[in-house]
Design an enzyme around this catalytic site. Sequence first.
Site, PDB file in Angstrom:
ATOM      1  N   SER A  82       0.800  -1.108  -0.171  1.00 55.77           N
ATOM      2  CA  SER A  82       0.349   0.271   0.348  1.00 55.77           C
ATOM      3  C   SER A  82       0.790   1.080  -0.569  1.00 55.77           C
ATOM      4  CB  SER A  82      -0.954  -0.084   1.155  1.00 55.77           C
ATOM      5  OG  SER A  82       0.121   0.179   2.727  1.00 55.77           O
ATOM      6  N   ASP A 105       6.078   2.570   6.755  1.00 62.92           N
ATOM      7  CA  ASP A 105       5.681   2.125   5.446  1.00 62.92           C
ATOM      8  C   ASP A 105       6.527   3.187   4.041  1.00 62.92           C
ATOM      9  OD1 ASP A 105       5.731  -0.447   6.965  1.00 62.92           O
ATOM     10  OD2 ASP A 105       3.526  -0.597   5.936  1.00 62.92           O
TER      11      ASP A 105
HETATM   12  N1  ATP Z   1      -0.282  -3.259  -6.582  1.00 61.13           N
HETATM   13  C1  ATP Z   1      -1.251  -2.666  -6.288  1.00 61.13           C
HETATM   14  N2  ATP Z   1      -2.302  -1.603  -7.100  1.00 61.13           N
HETATM   15  C2  ATP Z   1      -3.809  -1.296  -6.409  1.00 61.13           C
HETATM   16  N3  ATP Z   1      -3.429  -1.361  -5.193  1.00 61.13           N
HETATM   17  C3  ATP Z   1      -2.306  -1.785  -4.858  1.00 61.13           C
HETATM   18  C4  ATP Z   1      -1.704  -2.350  -4.847  1.00 61.13           C
HETATM   19  N4  ATP Z   1      -0.779  -2.620  -3.956  1.00 61.13           N
HETATM   20  C5  ATP Z   1      -1.502  -2.103  -2.936  1.00 61.13           C
HETATM   21  N5  ATP Z   1      -2.581  -1.888  -3.087  1.00 61.13           N
HETATM   22  C6  ATP Z   1      -3.336  -1.341  -2.204  1.00 61.13           C
HETATM   23  O1  ATP Z   1      -3.561  -1.356  -0.979  1.00 61.13           O
HETATM   24  C7  ATP Z   1      -3.554  -1.948  -0.456  1.00 61.13           C
HETATM   25  C8  ATP Z   1      -2.867  -3.239   0.687  1.00 61.13           C
HETATM   26  O2  ATP Z   1      -2.422  -2.685   1.751  1.00 61.13           O
HETATM   27  P1  ATP Z   1      -2.124  -3.198   2.913  1.00 61.13           P
HETATM   28  O3  ATP Z   1      -1.701  -2.224   4.180  1.00 61.13           O
HETATM   29  O4  ATP Z   1      -3.857  -4.226   3.670  1.00 61.13           O
HETATM   30  O5  ATP Z   1      -1.298  -4.476   2.248  1.00 61.13           O
HETATM   31  P2  ATP Z   1       0.727  -4.410   2.515  1.00 61.13           P
HETATM   32  O6  ATP Z   1       0.353  -3.080   2.902  1.00 61.13           O
HETATM   33  O7  ATP Z   1       0.733  -4.889   1.417  1.00 61.13           O
HETATM   34  O8  ATP Z   1       0.985  -4.722   4.146  1.00 61.13           O
HETATM   35  P3  ATP Z   1       1.171  -4.007   5.263  1.00 61.13           P
HETATM   36  O9  ATP Z   1       0.983  -2.726   5.891  1.00 61.13           O
HETATM   37  O10 ATP Z   1       1.403  -4.520   6.356  1.00 61.13           O
HETATM   38  O11 ATP Z   1       2.947  -3.613   4.792  1.00 61.13           O
HETATM   39  C9  ATP Z   1      -4.799  -3.519  -0.798  1.00 61.13           C
HETATM   40  O12 ATP Z   1      -6.172  -3.801  -0.780  1.00 61.13           O
HETATM   41  C10 ATP Z   1      -4.482  -2.316  -2.487  1.00 61.13           C
HETATM   42  O13 ATP Z   1      -5.594  -1.316  -2.166  1.00 61.13           O
HETATM   43  C1  MEV Z   2       1.591  -2.986  11.282  1.00 64.99           C
HETATM   44  C2  MEV Z   2       2.497  -1.449  11.075  1.00 64.99           C
HETATM   45  O1  MEV Z   2       2.801  -1.211  12.216  1.00 64.99           O
HETATM   46  C3  MEV Z   2       3.116  -2.350   9.922  1.00 64.99           C
HETATM   47  C4  MEV Z   2       2.570  -2.451   9.077  1.00 64.99           C
HETATM   48  O2  MEV Z   2       3.420  -2.646   7.441  1.00 64.99           O
HETATM   49  C5  MEV Z   2       0.868  -0.170  10.803  1.00 64.99           C
HETATM   50  C6  MEV Z   2       1.560   0.583  10.966  1.00 64.99           C
HETATM   51  O3  MEV Z   2       2.838   1.209  11.168  1.00 64.99           O
HETATM   52  O4  MEV Z   2       1.301   2.178   9.822  1.00 64.99           O
HETATM   53 MG    MG Z   3       0.017  -1.260   4.097  1.00 69.61          MG
END
Ligand code: ATP
Ligand code: MEV
Ligand code: MG
Length: 398
Positions: free
Chosen positions: A147, A205
């Site tokens: 994200s 992040d």
């Molecule tokens: N390549 C992409 N294309 C479109 N949307 C995306 C893409 N990558 C991420 N997203 C958006 O980000 C969301 C995922 O975010 P989420 O924060 O839940 O997971 P993450 O960022 O992969 O993991 P974390 O936050 O734990 O590091 C997806 O549901 C989507 O809305």
């Molecule tokens: C779970 C969390 O600590 C990390 C997600 O990659 C959420 C955040 O810091 O925003």
């Molecule tokens: Mg995320």
Amino acid sequence: LSPVFVEFFVSAPGKVILHGEHSVVHGKVALAVSLNLRTHLRLQSTSSGDVRINLPNIDTFLSWEITALQPLLAGCGGEWRWIFELDGDLLKRLREFTGISDDSTDTRSMAVLAFLYMYLTVFAKSLASITVSVWSELPTGAGLGSSAAYNVCLSAALLSARGAISSPLTPQQESARWSKEEMELINRWAFMGEKIIHGNPSGVDNAVGTWGGFLRYHAGNITPLSWVPILRILLTNTKVPRSTKVLVSGVKDKINKFPSIMNPILESVSAVSCTCEKTLTEMAVHGPSPEHYNILEELIDINQHHLNVMGVGHSSLDTLCRVTLARGLHSKLTGAGGGGCGITLLRPETDTSVIQSTIDELKACGFDCWETSIGAPGVQQHSSAALSQDILKILNSY
Ligand SMILES: Nc1ncnc2c1ncn2[C@@H]1O[C@H](COP(=O)(O)OP(=O)(O)OP(=O)(O)O)[C@@H](O)[C@H]1O
Ligand SMILES: C[C@@](O)(CCO)CC(=O)[O-]
Ligand SMILES: [Mg+2]
């Protein structure tokens, strides 16, 4: 629209959190590092009168007429300005317009909402006709900051296209970065996208997605760590889907319910991050020793237990820890947990055959597993020549 702009490529890296996920949301220290997996974005100016988004990773291809979006900005005041607080009223109007409910955590809905919000606030009164295509090498929603990489790419491309920041690439260059001040702006705007997708992000992040490299993050303060040894890390994606938003809010509920139990855990995780930072610095200055690796491994175990106490573990992550420990390797979840990805620290002396058999067994559990390389650069603008043919083909096919 920026006068020089017709087509624009940017990319931003994913991340792994070494220590401090979840606690960092509550003002504690986290250590995070960028990954060699990136999200790529192509932005083109068009004359269709539409704004179009192509998100092939999540099978989402949508467009809106600019004239239909314009009224959403009615309540946003006259002049274009920097806004760093989420505009709740605009978000509410956007939710009504798109039919996305408040409690939605659906992948497509979150991506669309973050895009439209950033597009409207960046271009404001002069909405431009553009097509944005995003393709990521990162698994979506697996704890590797997909994200944030998405939001950082959107932020950099939209702000550059609007002319609010420069287009740093010169004709002689294949890749270029923005100035420190511009990167700060990219990061702040990306953080709003994270707020839409996550609910209550710490900002770690998007900081890694923007700046790249190894960072210490504490209550919004970003400190690059230049003195770190080269670490070898195995990444495992359990492929168990989860939502960062849901997990972050679950931890908050637990803290509210049991403050006297949970607050010491958060404090302890912060101490783990600080002890890890100290150990990494010693390793960089004096050279790594087996004792240093013993400490790093113990810290990983302690943190993994703490994350289980926070309620963000998962049986798939227990399997990862068990399989790796059987070969003397130590693992913890990374990112929000609840499934998603875990990291395993490899020691310099770890035999290739041990690594291979670990990878084989984890794959037999249904997981993806690979040795990663960390410390990639943050957000960049690219010429089309800098991109691989595969990525260009995907981005150019819309
Ligand atoms: N390549 C992409 N294309 C479109 N949307 C995306 C893409 N990558 C991420 N997203 C958006 O980000 C969301 C995922 O975010 P989420 O924060 O839940 O997971 P993450 O960022 O992969 O993991 P974390 O936050 O734990 O590091 C997806 O549901 C989507 O809305
Ligand atoms: C779970 C969390 O600590 C990390 C997600 O990659 C959420 C955040 O810091 O925003
Ligand atoms: Mg995320």
